[in-house]
Write a protein that holds these residues in place. Structure first.
Motif, mmCIF file in Angstrom:
data_model
loop_
_atom_site.group_PDB
_atom_site.id
_atom_site.type_symbol
_atom_site.label_atom_id
_atom_site.label_comp_id
_atom_site.label_asym_id
_atom_site.label_seq_id
_atom_site.Cartn_x
_atom_site.Cartn_y
_atom_site.Cartn_z
ATOM 1 N N VAL A 4 -40.245 9.442 -11.536
ATOM 2 C CA VAL A 4 -40.339 9.576 -12.991
ATOM 3 C C VAL A 4 -39.957 8.259 -13.663
ATOM 4 C CG1 VAL A 4 -39.375 10.722 -15.017
ATOM 5 C CG2 VAL A 4 -39.956 12.069 -12.987
ATOM 6 N N MET A 5 -38.865 7.637 -13.199
ATOM 7 C CA MET A 5 -38.440 6.361 -13.761
ATOM 8 C C MET A 5 -39.469 5.266 -13.461
ATOM 9 S SD MET A 5 -36.309 4.668 -15.524
ATOM 10 C CE MET A 5 -34.976 5.880 -15.657
ATOM 11 N N PHE A 6 -39.961 5.244 -12.230
ATOM 12 C CA PHE A 6 -40.977 4.275 -11.820
ATOM 13 C C PHE A 6 -42.234 4.407 -12.686
ATOM 14 C CE2 PHE A 6 -44.880 4.035 -9.203
ATOM 15 C CZ PHE A 6 -44.911 2.685 -8.910
ATOM 16 N N ASP A 7 -42.682 5.642 -12.879
ATOM 17 C CA ASP A 7 -43.884 5.898 -13.673
ATOM 18 C C ASP A 7 -43.690 5.455 -15.119
ATOM 19 O OD1 ASP A 7 -46.551 7.068 -13.929
ATOM 20 O OD2 ASP A 7 -45.580 8.630 -15.106
ATOM 21 N N LEU A 8 -42.530 5.746 -15.679
ATOM 22 C CA LEU A 8 -42.247 5.382 -17.072
ATOM 23 C C LEU A 8 -42.176 3.874 -17.249
ATOM 24 C CD1 LEU A 8 -41.458 6.226 -19.961
ATOM 25 C CD2 LEU A 8 -39.079 6.307 -19.187
ATOM 26 N N VAL A 9 -41.451 3.213 -16.369
ATOM 27 C CA VAL A 9 -41.260 1.767 -16.494
ATOM 28 C C VAL A 9 -42.576 1.017 -16.345
ATOM 29 C CG1 VAL A 9 -40.200 -0.250 -15.400
ATOM 30 C CG2 VAL A 9 -38.840 1.807 -15.794
ATOM 31 N N THR A 10 -43.422 1.440 -15.400
ATOM 32 C CA THR A 10 -44.695 0.740 -15.182
ATOM 33 C C THR A 10 -45.679 0.966 -16.331
ATOM 34 O OG1 THR A 10 -45.496 2.597 -13.833
ATOM 35 C CG2 THR A 10 -44.517 0.718 -12.682
ATOM 36 N N ARG A 11 -45.429 1.980 -17.148
ATOM 37 C CA ARG A 11 -46.285 2.189 -18.325
ATOM 38 C C ARG A 11 -45.792 1.370 -19.517
ATOM 39 N NH1 ARG A 11 -49.723 6.287 -17.106
ATOM 40 N NH2 ARG A 11 -49.005 7.853 -15.601
ATOM 41 N N LEU A 12 -44.521 0.994 -19.490
ATOM 42 C CA LEU A 12 -43.934 0.286 -20.632
ATOM 43 C C LEU A 12 -43.849 -1.226 -20.429
ATOM 44 C CD1 LEU A 12 -40.990 2.712 -21.522
ATOM 45 C CD2 LEU A 12 -43.207 2.512 -22.672
ATOM 46 N N ALA A 13 -43.783 -1.661 -19.186
ATOM 47 C CA ALA A 13 -43.584 -3.086 -18.908
ATOM 48 C C ALA A 13 -44.630 -3.596 -17.927
ATOM 49 C CB ALA A 13 -42.174 -3.327 -18.353
ATOM 50 N N SER A 14 -44.959 -4.871 -18.077
ATOM 51 C CA SER A 14 -45.948 -5.518 -17.220
ATOM 52 C C SER A 14 -45.335 -5.906 -15.875
ATOM 53 C CB SER A 14 -46.471 -6.771 -17.929
ATOM 54 O OG SER A 14 -47.018 -7.689 -17.025
ATOM 55 N N PRO A 15 -46.141 -5.951 -14.816
ATOM 56 C CA PRO A 15 -45.625 -6.442 -13.527
ATOM 57 C C PRO A 15 -45.197 -7.901 -13.606
ATOM 58 C CG PRO A 15 -48.007 -6.155 -13.431
ATOM 59 C CD PRO A 15 -47.543 -5.506 -14.691
ATOM 60 N N TYR A 16 -45.692 -8.626 -14.591
ATOM 61 C CA TYR A 16 -45.270 -10.019 -14.779
ATOM 62 C C TYR A 16 -43.832 -10.078 -15.296
ATOM 63 C CZ TYR A 16 -50.182 -11.187 -14.166
ATOM 64 O OH TYR A 16 -51.450 -11.326 -13.643
ATOM 65 N N ASP A 17 -43.396 -8.988 -15.953
ATOM 66 C CA ASP A 17 -42.009 -8.898 -16.411
ATOM 67 C C ASP A 17 -41.113 -8.269 -15.351
ATOM 68 O OD1 ASP A 17 -42.743 -9.907 -18.962
ATOM 69 O OD2 ASP A 17 -43.374 -7.889 -19.579
ATOM 70 N N LEU A 18 -41.625 -7.216 -14.705
ATOM 71 C CA LEU A 18 -40.817 -6.471 -13.744
ATOM 72 C C LEU A 18 -40.687 -7.187 -12.410
ATOM 73 C CD1 LEU A 18 -42.271 -2.893 -14.376
ATOM 74 C CD2 LEU A 18 -40.063 -3.784 -15.147
ATOM 75 N N ASN A 19 -41.715 -7.962 -12.047
ATOM 76 C CA ASN A 19 -41.733 -8.621 -10.739
ATOM 77 C C ASN A 19 -42.204 -10.066 -10.910
ATOM 78 O OD1 ASN A 19 -41.807 -9.219 -8.008
ATOM 79 N ND2 ASN A 19 -43.549 -7.897 -7.549
ATOM 80 N N PRO A 20 -41.407 -10.895 -11.583
ATOM 81 C CA PRO A 20 -41.853 -12.267 -11.887
ATOM 82 C C PRO A 20 -42.126 -13.119 -10.654
ATOM 83 C CG PRO A 20 -39.510 -11.998 -12.355
ATOM 84 C CD PRO A 20 -40.058 -10.640 -12.097
ATOM 85 N N TYR A 21 -41.489 -12.792 -9.536
ATOM 86 C CA TYR A 21 -41.711 -13.564 -8.305
ATOM 87 C C TYR A 21 -42.860 -12.998 -7.465
ATOM 88 C CZ TYR A 21 -37.253 -15.695 -9.502
ATOM 89 O OH TYR A 21 -36.251 -16.350 -10.149
ATOM 90 N N ASN A 22 -43.474 -11.929 -7.991
ATOM 91 C CA ASN A 22 -44.677 -11.355 -7.374
ATOM 92 C C ASN A 22 -44.448 -10.962 -5.908
ATOM 93 O OD1 ASN A 22 -47.310 -10.438 -7.601
ATOM 94 N ND2 ASN A 22 -48.218 -12.392 -6.986
ATOM 95 N N LEU A 23 -43.327 -10.318 -5.644
ATOM 96 C CA LEU A 23 -43.022 -9.862 -4.285
ATOM 97 C C LEU A 23 -43.856 -8.628 -3.966
ATOM 98 C CD1 LEU A 23 -39.123 -10.184 -4.412
ATOM 99 C CD2 LEU A 23 -40.791 -11.854 -3.573
#
Length: 363
Positions: free
Chosen positions: A108-127
């Motif tokens: 639920v948290m994963f689904d919510l966060v990925t709808r609100l924030a970009s992977p460029y913000d959540l994973n800036p090092y692109n792991l």
């Protein structure tokens, strides 16, 4: 070996669908067991691309058992990588026999966060642990030397069009481009061009098989339901159904083109043009897969993967029993019924050989 048991050449079209790709693994495992089945080419997107390269790496010398082992090693690697993942079913879901993650707090948290924030913000090092897994378990030198022709598709972010690479070009980056969901991962750049998941524009792309393979038979391994009764009412279900429709749209477009050309050929209107018939088949278990929620695509628990693998083997077994005899003779997917949403569109035994019109009738 009798004439009916002689090997038949087929092409495979592998859809994407996250963990549901284990269903395709089961299908491939069963087909590789059968000496009557000879695989000429594979086209795949997303999870289908990963299954394609895993099979090709093992099948580089035409060794079926090595191809099965290569697929097994890949999926065992996926399970091992996901062993510490927080995305797991709740105890209640497990007790009730459900496979979805909708009640999992982590999901639920994963689904919510990925709808609100970009992977460029959540994973800036692109792991991306999945890329490390592909690099470790897939030998792309063997893929390039494989007996099987392999085609992987991704979506060009700038043009919105499908881009297809053949096995001679493939690296781990190409596979990751094909599996790049934009709300989870940064776009994969290849030669300066950004790519997203191939499912948006070809799930999978069929035309490379038509242009590069001798076999007229294309077997679609379907893991994305086309028909789903009723309208979704929750925000999550609406978004999930929109994604299903989007990912199926390009495939349905390709199938409609195949049907249109086939009818023209049967009418005798394309003689001498170089067009040829394409015989479409499908290995599917729509009832079982449609019952699984979209969240289950992120479920990589061993029990779930084993269940999907078994369902895939069963579906392939059923297809070999009911439809394999039609390979090289006629299609076992009624494309027009498929578009009309009829339940027996994939029932090959209900299809009748097309009646070829005479030139006089065509005129």
């Amino acid at each position: 070996m009798t004439k009916s048991d002689a090997p038949k050449l087929i092409n495979l079209a592998l859809q994407g669908g996250g963990a549901h790709g284990a269903f395709s693994w089961g299908v491939l495992d069963r087909l590789l067991e059968d000496p009557r089945v000879e695989i000429e080419g594979i086209t795949g997107a997303s999870a289908g691309a990963m299954n394609a390269v895993a099979l090709a790496a093992g099948y580089h010398a035409g060794d079926r058992e090595e191809a099965r082992e290569s697929l097994r090693c890949f999926w065992n690697g996926v399970l091992e990588e996901a062993r510490t993942s927080p995305l797991k079913r709740t105890p209640i879901e497990t007790m009730l026999g459900g496979w979805g993650l909708d009640a999992s707090p982590a999901y639920v948290m994963f689904d919510l966060v990925t709808r609100l924030a970009s992977p460029y913000d959540l994973n800036p090092y692109n792991l991306n642990p999945l890329k490390d897994l592909v690099v470790r378990l897939v030998d792309f030198d063997r893929v390039r030397k494989s007996k099987v022709k392999v085609f992987i598709s991704a979506t060009n972010v700038e043009t919105g069009r499908a881009h297809v690479w053949d096995k001679k070009q493939l690296t781990a980056d190409h596979v990751m481009a094909s599996a790049c969901l934009p709300w989870l991962f940064q776009a994969v750049e290849i030669d300066g061009v950004p790519y997203w998941d191939g499912g948006f524009t070809g799930n999978p792309a069929l035309w490379p098989l038509f242009e590069n393979c001798a076999s007229d038979d294309v077997v679609l391994v379907q893991i994305n339901p086309i028909k789903r009764p009723g309208a979704p009412t929750t925000a999550r279900d609406i978004i999930n159904r929109v994604n299903e429709i989007t990912f199926n749209a390009s495939l349905l477009h390709d199938l409609r083109s195949v049907d249109f050309v086939s009818r023209l050929i049967e009418a005798g209107r394309l003689e001498g043009t170089g067009y040829r018939r394409m015989l479409v088949h499908a290995i599917a278990d729509e009832k079982s897969l449609a019952a699984l929620g979209a969240s289950s695509k992120f479920n990589v628990e061993p029990e779930f993967i084993d269940m999907l693998f078994g369902k895939g083997r069963d579906a392939a077994e059923n297809w070999l029993h009911t439809s394999f005899r039609h390979v090289g003779v006629r299609a076992t997917v009624n494309i027009r019924k498929l578009f009309q949403g009829e339940d027996d569109a994939l029932d090959g035994d209900q299809l009748k050989p097309p009646k070829r019109k005479s030139k006089a009738e065509a005129e």
